[in-house]
Scaffold this active site. Structure first.
Site, short mmCIF file in Angstrom:
data_model
loop_
_atom_site.label_atom_id
_atom_site.label_comp_id
_atom_site.label_asym_id
_atom_site.label_seq_id
_atom_site.Cartn_x
_atom_site.Cartn_y
_atom_site.Cartn_z
N ASP A 80 0.86 -1.31 -0.19
CA ASP A 80 -0.04 0.00 -0.02
C ASP A 80 0.73 1.28 -0.02
OD1 ASP A 80 -3.10 -1.00 0.73
OD2 ASP A 80 -1.52 -2.14 1.71
N GLU A 105 -5.64 6.69 -0.11
CA GLU A 105 -5.90 6.25 1.04
C GLU A 105 -5.08 6.10 2.11
OE1 GLU A 105 -8.32 2.20 2.46
OE2 GLU A 105 -7.37 2.31 0.54
N ASP A 172 -6.28 4.40 -5.18
CA ASP A 172 -6.43 3.33 -4.14
C ASP A 172 -5.13 2.53 -4.34
OD1 ASP A 172 -6.71 1.57 -2.25
OD2 ASP A 172 -8.84 1.64 -2.60
N VAL A 174 -3.86 0.00 -3.09
CA VAL A 174 -3.93 -1.56 -3.15
C VAL A 174 -5.65 -1.61 -2.79
CG1 VAL A 174 -3.61 -4.01 -2.38
CG2 VAL A 174 -1.67 -2.19 -2.76
N ASP A 175 -6.30 -1.70 -3.67
CA ASP A 175 -7.74 -2.04 -3.21
C ASP A 175 -8.23 -3.39 -3.04
OD1 ASP A 175 -10.65 -1.02 -3.13
OD2 ASP A 175 -10.83 -1.78 -4.97
N THR A 177 -7.03 -4.89 0.17
CA THR A 177 -5.70 -5.34 0.66
C THR A 177 -5.93 -6.74 1.33
OG1 THR A 177 -5.00 -3.16 1.12
CG2 THR A 177 -4.12 -4.72 2.42
N LYS A 307 -14.47 -6.35 -9.10
CA LYS A 307 -16.09 -6.59 -9.48
C LYS A 307 -16.41 -5.62 -10.58
CE LYS A 307 -16.67 -5.42 -5.33
NZ LYS A 307 -15.64 -6.02 -4.35
N LYS A 321 -24.05 -3.27 -3.99
CA LYS A 321 -23.30 -3.15 -2.67
C LYS A 321 -24.36 -2.02 -2.03
CE LYS A 321 -19.51 -1.58 0.32
NZ LYS A 321 -18.36 -1.03 0.23
N ASP A 333 -12.54 3.98 -3.71
CA ASP A 333 -12.94 2.65 -4.08
C ASP A 333 -13.88 2.48 -5.17
OD1 ASP A 333 -11.87 1.52 -1.53
OD2 ASP A 333 -13.48 2.36 -0.42
#
Length: 396
Positions: A80, A105, A172, A174-175, A177, A307, A321, A333
């Protein structure tokens, strides 16, 4: 004018094949003023994916002492911080520090602590190892390796709060993690917002093969180290996917294919994705909506913005979601994935059917109930209708 600009960009960024010139023509013609941003964005995300793959394979880490819990109990790793520092440095070098605003982030609170010298050293080493490979991607390598202060500065300058005015990069590093730590799906997500609108989206998916469909997480064939990067420019009406540059010493190549959403609009045949984590997602409510509209397949529970990638390239048709009360969605995100799905032919709104608003800072303020992404209008209308029909009896 556009032709001359395109030639300049090909010269500056190593775009010299007939195929790549043809493929990127459409994106440049759609909005050529973002051509440089797109080219740099794709390359730095490729570099970041390479960094993450090496860490995930254990050539540099992560080891247990390189996985830290943040205040909200979510994990943060060497990956990250390293990705954020590397991309921040590259964007600043490419566009000038005074011209770069980054919303991201991570912060430096943990790394800057006097007890974190080993952790910081790991981040510095990882960043420099990756930056040394920059010429392979047509980018500039630092004159000398970065030191700890420079790495901390690169991370901490990603402190913009965005807003309606000006240009802001949204990152982001590392979306997903948890997916990264567990050897599962994760993503590197980079977008550019200009006056409140997402105009460039780049999504790197290191474990999502460009050749194989996304399948249930318990099937190891879903994960391949090849990975892919997807990207687009607002208004182009197209999104592209290219394989990751492999760690075998090969040089940058700009081959890419157009991706499109699925044509399936029958709920019986549709596949829907939802987050793996239950803490900030109401699986039971999503299941109720799925039942109401006639979805029969079990959901694909997937870490990260993969996704969105699955919908953009036609591996799934629906992403829902519905966050639990009190949770606020962050723009990093969603930004890159939303634009890629939209330009690939899909529809993304909140659960009230309204476009997502990325102009209000770090959070998706005013979000109505949740987020719904679909491959087409017909499925989207069915989902939104089911939300309205069932909301009064929900327990969100």
């Amino acid at each position: 004018m556009v032709g001359g600009y395109q030639s300049k960009c090909r010269s500056s960024f190593g775009l010299n094949s007939t195929q790549s010139a043809f493929q990127n023509q459409t994106l440049m013609d759609a909005n050529h003023k973002y051509a440089k941003e797109l080219h740099v964005g794709v390359r730095v995300v490729q570099m970041a994916c390479s960094l993450c793959q090496k860490l995930q394979k254990g050539s540099v880490g992560p080891s247990p002492d390189h996985i830290i819990s943040k205040d909200d109990d979510s994990p943060v790793t060497v990956a990250d911080w390293s990705v954020q520092a590397m991309i921040s440095w590259m964007l600043t070098e490419s566009f000038g520090r005074e011209n770069v605003s980054i919303i991201a982030e991570e912060d430096t609170q943990t790394l800057a602590d006097a007890t974190a010298t080993t952790l910081l050293a790991s981040v510095v080493a990882t960043v420099n190892e990756t930056l040394a490979l920059a010429p392979r991607f047509g980018l500039k390598v630092p004159a000398t390796p970065l030191n700890g202060s420079q790495v901390l500065d690169a991370i901490s300058r990603c402190n913009s709060t965005g807003g309606r005015a000006g240009r802001h990069w949204v990152l982001d590093p590392v979306d997903g993690t948890l997916g990264f730590v567990r050897g599962d799906q994760y993503a590197v997500a980079l977008a550019l917002i200009d006056n409140g609108q997402i105009v460039v989206g780049v999504l790197g998916c290191p474990n999502y093969s460009s050749k194989r469909k996304l399948v249930n997480n318990n099937n190891s064939s879903a994960l391949e180290s090849e990975g892919c990067v997807m990207y687009t420019i607002k208004g182009s009406g197209q999104a592209w996917m290219q394989p990751l540059v492999q760690g075998d010493g090969s040089e940058w190549h700009d081959s890419a294919n157009v991706i499109q959403v699925s044509s399936i609009d029958n709920p019986v045949m549709a596949t829907f994705c939802e987050p793996v984590e239950k803490a900030n997602s109401n699986h039971s409510y999503s299941a109720g909506i799925a039942h109401r509209v006639g979805l029969r397949k079990q959901p694909l529970r997937v870490y990260s913005m993969v996704k969105y990638a699955a919908i953009a390239r036609g591996d799934a048709e629906i992403y829902m979601k519905f966050a639990k009360a009190g949770y606020k969605e962050k723009i990093w995100d969603h930004a890159a994935g939303v634009l890629i799905v939209e330009e690939a032919g899909g529809v993304v709104t909140d659960a009230g059917g309204r476009p997502l608003d990325f102009s209000k800072g770090v959070y998706l303020e005013g979000l109505d109930r949740g987020i719904v992404a679909c491959s087409g209008v017909n499925l989207h209308d069915k989902i939104i209708g089911a939300v309205y029909a069932s909301w009064d009896s929900s327990n969100l």
